[in-house]
Structure formats: structure tokens, C-alpha cells
Design a protein around this motif. Structure first.
Motif: not given
Length: 268
Positions: A81, A86, A73-74, A116-118, A77-78, A71
Motif C-alpha cells: 500500500l 491508510i 493488515y498482514d 483500518c482494513q475493516d 498487504t500492508l 490496522l
């Protein structure tokens, strides 16, 4: 009698002390075993080649390295959530409904997309099952990344399209030199369709215009250099004899074992 009573009391005290010692030892052993099991469990989750999530109290309580890689993420951060964060809006209700309907004995598997994060959408297979986590209800979610499979499928389709539409005839044989694959250009050049040649030796194309020494030299060069090329006269299905420029290459696996021969034919 007094001496006997004292001795009996001492015996009881010794038994009681011994019991407490073994009980304490047993408890410590159990705690140690539980700690070892938890460590092993966490190591297995961390080292899994699949993404692992534990969803608890509407938040992501655990995520392994593969899940973070998938995904983008570090960990910090994940773990801040919710699962909904997500999941794309179009899949959100479906995924949450699947988790609500899941029972404790039969894991549920379904195909979805994750966000995903991006901003990319990642195609995944999700298998989830209710579990206790730190003595509270939770969901264990195993996530398999299907993006590579989808890309591989597209690559195979592209490769097949290039193979079928190549401007030269392409022949693939096994290590026993039997046809396993030909393209459309081969069929056009020779007049044979794949079903007529599969499993047969390319010698069926022989025109009879080359002697045994010619083919022996060809195979000797191929085995020595891994490639042979030159002009050769072959015969089409209708009996027409024609010249072609033929290049034959060995194909080996990572261990160096011969697995195929590939021939490229240009009608001269």
C-alpha cells in the motif's frame, strides 16, 4: 648488497601482505558491525510497543508487528500500500503537508486518524522524521494508538456517572482510613459535602451509640475476611442520628497490597 636488497624486498612484501590482511580484517569487522547494528535496529523496530512505518518513494517500505495489529493488515498487504491508502480523505492533505514541512532535526508530532482494513477509524498520535533508509530518503513514522486511551476516558466518564448517580452512598478511604472520595448520595445522606470530609476520618459520622468493642470487631472481621457489613447508627451534619446498612470492602492491588477501603451506605 644483493642479499640485503632481497631481504628488504621480502620485508616490503611482508608489510604489504600484513597491511592487506589487517585492512581486510578491518573491512570485515566494519561490515559485521554494520550488519549487527542493522539487525539490532530492525529488532527494536519490530519489538516496539508503538506502531512503526517507514515511508519511502510513496510506498510503505517497512511496518512492524504492532502497526499490522493496529490496522488489521498482514505484512504482504500492508507493504503493497501507499501511505495515502491508510489515511482518510479528510486527513490526507494535512498529514502529507506535515511530512513535507518536517525537518531533519526536530521530529513532528500530531494527532490524526488512520483507516483500518475493516473500515474502522483508529485514533493515533503520529511522530515522523526524515531518515535515510537503504541509502535513500525516507520517513520514519512512529504511531501511538490512542483508541485505548479514548475508550478508557469514556469508561472513566461512565464510571464517574454511575458513581455520582448511584442510589447508595459510596465512600472511598485510603489505608489510613481517611476520606479520599465520596459520591453525591453520601452528601445527600449525611449533609456533608466532599470538601468538608476529604482527608478526615469517618469517625466524624459516629453517633456515639456503639462501644469500642463494636468497632474492634468490625475491623477484625474486615482484616480477616476483607469485608464487613451490618447495621450501624451514624450522625448527620445537622446532628440527626440515623440507622444505615453499611458494607465495607478492602481494595488491593495486583501485588496484594491494601490500597483503599470502599464503603456502601444504605439509609434505613
Amino acid at each position: 648488497e644483493l642479499v640485503g636488497l632481497i631481504s628488504f624486498s621480502e620485508l616490503l612484501q611482508h608489510i604489504e601482505e600484513n597491511f592487506h590482511y589487517h585492512a581486510s580484517k578491518s573491512i570485515k569487522e566494519k561490515e559485521q558491525r554494520i550488519l549487527e547494528a542493522e539487525t539490532l535496529y530492525r529488532d527494536l523496530l519490530t519489538m516496539s510497543s508503538d506502531g512503526i512505518l517507514i515511508h519511502q518513494n510513496h510506498k510503505i517500505a517497512f511496518a512492524n508487528q504492532e502497526m499490522m495489529r493496529m490496522l488489521g493488515y498482514d505484512e504482504k498487504t500492508l507493504l503493497s500500500l501507499t501511505l495515502e491508502a491508510i489515511i482518510p480523505n479528510k486527513n490526507r492533505q494535512e498529514i502529507l503537508a506535515c511530512m513535507d514541512d518536517n525537518d531533519h532535526h526536530h521530529p513532528s508530532t500530531s494527532m490524526h486518524e488512520l483507516l483500518c482494513q475493516d473500515g474502522r477509524l483508529c485514533q493515533v498520535q503520529m511522530t515522523h522524521k526524515p531518515i535515510p533508509y537503504h541509502a535513500e530518503p525516507a520517513h520514519l513514522i512512529v504511531v501511538s494508538d490512542l483508541t485505548f486511551l479514548a475508550e478508557n476516558e469514556r469508561f472513566q466518564m461512565l464510571t464517574r456517572s454511575v458513581f455520582d448517580n448511584a442510589g447508595e452512598g459510596i465512600v472511598v478511604t485510603d489505608v489510613e482510613n481517611r476520606f479520599v472520595l465520596v459520591n453525591k448520595k453520601f452528601e445527600e445522606i449525611t449533609g456533608y459535602v466532599f470538601s468538608e470530609v476529604v482527608g478526615k476520618n469517618p469517625a466524624l459520622l459516629s453517633s456515639g451509640q456503639h462501644n469500642r468493642a463494636f468497632y474492634e470487631t468490625m475491623w477484625q472481621t474486615l482484616k480477616q475476611d476483607g469485608v464487613w457489613q451490618g447495621e450501624i447508627w451514624n450522625r448527620k451534619k445537622d446532628g440527626t442520628v440515623y440507622p444505615e446498612w453499611l458494607t465495607i470492602n478492602e481494595v488491593r492491588d495486583k501485588a496484594g497490597r491494601l490500597i483503599h477501603y470502599v464503603g456502601l451506605m444504605n439509609d434505613l
